[in-house]
Design a protein around this motif. Structure first.
Motif, PDB file in Angstrom:
ATOM      1  N   SER A   1       0.845  -1.176   0.000  1.00 54.51           N
ATOM      2  CA  SER A   1       0.000   0.000   0.000  1.00 54.51           C
ATOM      3  C   SER A   1       0.886   1.234   0.000  1.00 54.51           C
ATOM      4  N   LEU A   2       0.438   2.282  -0.669  1.00 59.70           N
ATOM      5  CA  LEU A   2       1.233   3.493  -0.803  1.00 59.70           C
ATOM      6  C   LEU A   2       0.825   4.525   0.250  1.00 59.70           C
ATOM      7  N   PRO A   3       1.723   4.814   1.220  1.00 58.84           N
ATOM      8  CA  PRO A   3       1.410   5.895   2.157  1.00 58.84           C
ATOM      9  C   PRO A   3       1.475   7.228   1.409  1.00 58.84           C
TER      10      PRO A   3
ATOM     11  N   VAL B   1      -0.274  10.098  12.211  1.00 60.08           N
ATOM     12  CA  VAL B   1      -1.329   9.453  11.436  1.00 60.08           C
ATOM     13  C   VAL B   1      -0.872   9.390   9.977  1.00 60.08           C
ATOM     14  N   PHE B   2      -1.056   8.233   9.354  1.00 56.81           N
ATOM     15  CA  PHE B   2      -0.710   8.017   7.954  1.00 56.81           C
ATOM     16  C   PHE B   2      -1.984   7.749   7.162  1.00 56.81           C
ATOM     17  N   ALA B   3      -2.037   8.263   5.934  1.00 60.98           N
ATOM     18  CA  ALA B   3      -3.127   7.952   5.010  1.00 60.98           C
ATOM     19  C   ALA B   3      -2.534   7.132   3.871  1.00 60.98           C
ATOM     20  N   PHE B   4      -3.241   6.075   3.484  1.00 60.93           N
ATOM     21  CA  PHE B   4      -2.763   5.164   2.448  1.00 60.93           C
ATOM     22  C   PHE B   4      -3.688   5.237   1.236  1.00 60.93           C
ATOM     23  N   LEU B   5      -3.105   5.446   0.066  1.00 61.56           N
ATOM     24  CA  LEU B   5      -3.840   5.673  -1.175  1.00 61.56           C
ATOM     25  C   LEU B   5      -4.765   4.514  -1.531  1.00 61.56           C
ATOM     26  N   ASP B   6      -4.214   3.356  -1.846  1.00 62.49           N
ATOM     27  CA  ASP B   6      -5.006   2.270  -2.422  1.00 62.49           C
ATOM     28  C   ASP B   6      -5.742   1.416  -1.404  1.00 62.49           C
ATOM     29  N   SER B   7      -5.222   1.304  -0.202  1.00 64.18           N
ATOM     30  CA  SER B   7      -5.917   0.483   0.791  1.00 64.18           C
ATOM     31  C   SER B   7      -7.051   1.253   1.463  1.00 64.18           C
ATOM     32  N   ARG B   8      -7.139   2.575   1.210  1.00 65.39           N
ATOM     33  CA  ARG B   8      -8.218   3.426   1.740  1.00 65.39           C
ATOM     34  C   ARG B   8      -8.220   3.466   3.264  1.00 65.39           C
ATOM     35  N   GLU B   9      -7.038   3.440   3.856  1.00 62.80           N
ATOM     36  CA  GLU B   9      -6.951   3.415   5.308  1.00 62.80           C
ATOM     37  C   GLU B   9      -6.258   4.653   5.856  1.00 62.80           C
ATOM     38  N   VAL B  10      -6.699   5.041   7.047  1.00 65.31           N
ATOM     39  CA  VAL B  10      -5.998   6.023   7.860  1.00 65.31           C
ATOM     40  C   VAL B  10      -5.610   5.280   9.128  1.00 65.31           C
ATOM     41  N   VAL B  11      -4.317   5.292   9.434  1.00 65.05           N
ATOM     42  CA  VAL B  11      -3.799   4.528  10.562  1.00 65.05           C
ATOM     43  C   VAL B  11      -2.972   5.463  11.439  1.00 65.05           C
ATOM     44  N   ALA B  12      -3.188   5.378  12.758  1.00 59.57           N
ATOM     45  CA  ALA B  12      -2.459   6.232  13.693  1.00 59.57           C
ATOM     46  C   ALA B  12      -1.662   5.392  14.675  1.00 59.57           C
ATOM     47  N   TRP B  13      -0.481   5.916  15.037  1.00 56.48           N
ATOM     48  CA  TRP B  13       0.387   5.273  16.016  1.00 56.48           C
ATOM     49  C   TRP B  13       0.810   6.276  17.078  1.00 56.48           C
ATOM     50  N   LYS B  14       0.909   5.797  18.288  1.00 52.47           N
ATOM     51  CA  LYS B  14       1.590   6.538  19.337  1.00 52.47           C
ATOM     52  C   LYS B  14       3.072   6.295  19.088  1.00 52.47           C
ATOM     53  N   ILE B  15       3.900   7.330  19.255  1.00 57.41           N
ATOM     54  CA  ILE B  15       5.303   7.227  18.853  1.00 57.41           C
ATOM     55  C   ILE B  15       6.182   6.538  19.887  1.00 57.41           C
ATOM     56  N   ALA B  16       6.058   6.883  21.153  1.00 58.28           N
ATOM     57  CA  ALA B  16       6.956   6.296  22.143  1.00 58.28           C
ATOM     58  C   ALA B  16       6.152   5.740  23.313  1.00 58.28           C
ATOM     59  N   PRO B  17       6.064   4.433  23.449  1.00 62.63           N
ATOM     60  CA  PRO B  17       6.569   3.413  22.531  1.00 62.63           C
ATOM     61  C   PRO B  17       5.630   3.271  21.332  1.00 62.63           C
ATOM     62  N   TRP B  18       6.149   2.747  20.220  1.00 65.33           N
ATOM     63  CA  TRP B  18       5.351   2.572  19.013  1.00 65.33           C
ATOM     64  C   TRP B  18       4.198   1.617  19.306  1.00 65.33           C
ATOM     65  N   ASN B  19       2.980   2.131  19.102  1.00 63.73           N
ATOM     66  CA  ASN B  19       1.795   1.332  19.373  1.00 63.73           C
ATOM     67  C   ASN B  19       0.669   1.848  18.481  1.00 63.73           C
ATOM     68  N   GLN B  20       0.095   0.976  17.659  1.00 66.17           N
ATOM     69  CA  GLN B  20      -1.019   1.405  16.807  1.00 66.17           C
ATOM     70  C   GLN B  20      -2.213   1.731  17.685  1.00 66.17           C
ATOM     71  N   ILE B  21      -2.818   2.925  17.455  1.00 66.63           N
ATOM     72  CA  ILE B  21      -3.939   3.332  18.300  1.00 66.63           C
ATOM     73  C   ILE B  21      -5.278   3.309  17.571  1.00 66.63           C
ATOM     74  N   PHE B  22      -5.271   3.423  16.234  1.00 70.67           N
ATOM     75  CA  PHE B  22      -6.501   3.166  15.503  1.00 70.67           C
ATOM     76  C   PHE B  22      -6.200   2.956  14.028  1.00 70.67           C
ATOM     77  N   GLN B  23      -7.164   2.308  13.371  1.00 65.89           N
ATOM     78  CA  GLN B  23      -7.131   2.068  11.929  1.00 65.89           C
ATOM     79  C   GLN B  23      -8.542   2.301  11.426  1.00 65.89           C
ATOM     80  N   HIS B  24      -8.682   3.189  10.426  1.00 65.61           N
ATOM     81  CA  HIS B  24     -10.013   3.554   9.924  1.00 65.61           C
ATOM     82  C   HIS B  24     -10.046   3.318   8.417  1.00 65.61           C
ATOM     83  N   LYS B  25     -11.011   2.529   7.970  1.00 68.54           N
ATOM     84  CA  LYS B  25     -11.187   2.258   6.539  1.00 68.54           C
ATOM     85  C   LYS B  25     -12.105   3.333   5.954  1.00 68.54           C
ATOM     86  N   MET B  26     -11.625   4.061   4.929  1.00 67.75           N
ATOM     87  CA  MET B  26     -12.405   5.101   4.288  1.00 67.75           C
ATOM     88  C   MET B  26     -13.288   4.487   3.208  1.00 67.75           C
ATOM     89  N   ARG B  27     -14.289   5.250   2.735  1.00 71.76           N
ATOM     90  CA  ARG B  27     -15.202   4.763   1.709  1.00 71.76           C
ATOM     91  C   ARG B  27     -14.573   4.830   0.313  1.00 71.76           C
TER      92      ARG B  27
END
Length: 141
Positions: free
Chosen positions: A10-12, A25-51
């Motif tokens: 997937s292309l960020p 927070v990163f947005a990904f072109l083809d997977s239609r996802e927005v994904v957020a991470w806490k930086i220290a320590p690295w931990n994914q905090i949410f993943q949202h699928k766009m329409r």
């Protein structure tokens, strides 16, 4: 951080810091996802699928708003809530006619009250974020 399970490539398309730089927070072109991470320590905090697929994005820290060029029919505005739990909530849609599948830039003014969007016909549109109304059209040339 390494993915927890195998994923398709997937292309960020964009990245934005939030929560005073403690999260990203990163947005990904083809997977239609927005994904957020806490930086220290690295931990994914949410993943949202766009329409739709995601074109460009812009984030305004003070208002906690995320603009998303959706590559179908305009720009979507989301509120990125991160206290007490992180999540993404759709606020409104700014409808515009997309003639070609180009990724056009989006941005906020310094106060976060105006959304600025490019178009695939050379116009620049200024939107009132609170009402969702088109405030002004700037023409090129």
């Amino acid at each position: 951080p390494p993915p927890q399970h195998p994923r398709l490539p997937s292309l960020p398309i964009s990245a934005h810091f939030f929560d005073q730089g403690h999260c990203i927070v990163f947005a990904f072109l083809d997977s239609r996802e927005v994904v957020a991470w806490k930086i220290a320590p690295w931990n994914q905090i949410f993943q949202h699928k766009m329409r739709t697929r995601i074109g460009s994005t812009a984030y305004h820290e003070a208002s906690q708003l995320l603009l998303v060029w959706n590559l179908v029919d305009g720009v979507d505005i989301y509120r990125l809530a991160y206290q007490p739990m992180s999540s993404l909530h759709h606020i409104r849609h700014l409808r515009l006619k997309i003639r070609r599948n180009y990724i056009c830039h989006v941005q906020f003014d310094s106060d976060g009250k105006v959304a600025i969007t490019g178009t695939d016909n050379g116009q620049i549109l200024l939107w009132d974020v609170n009402s969702g109304q088109l405030a002004q059209v700037l023409h090129h040339g």
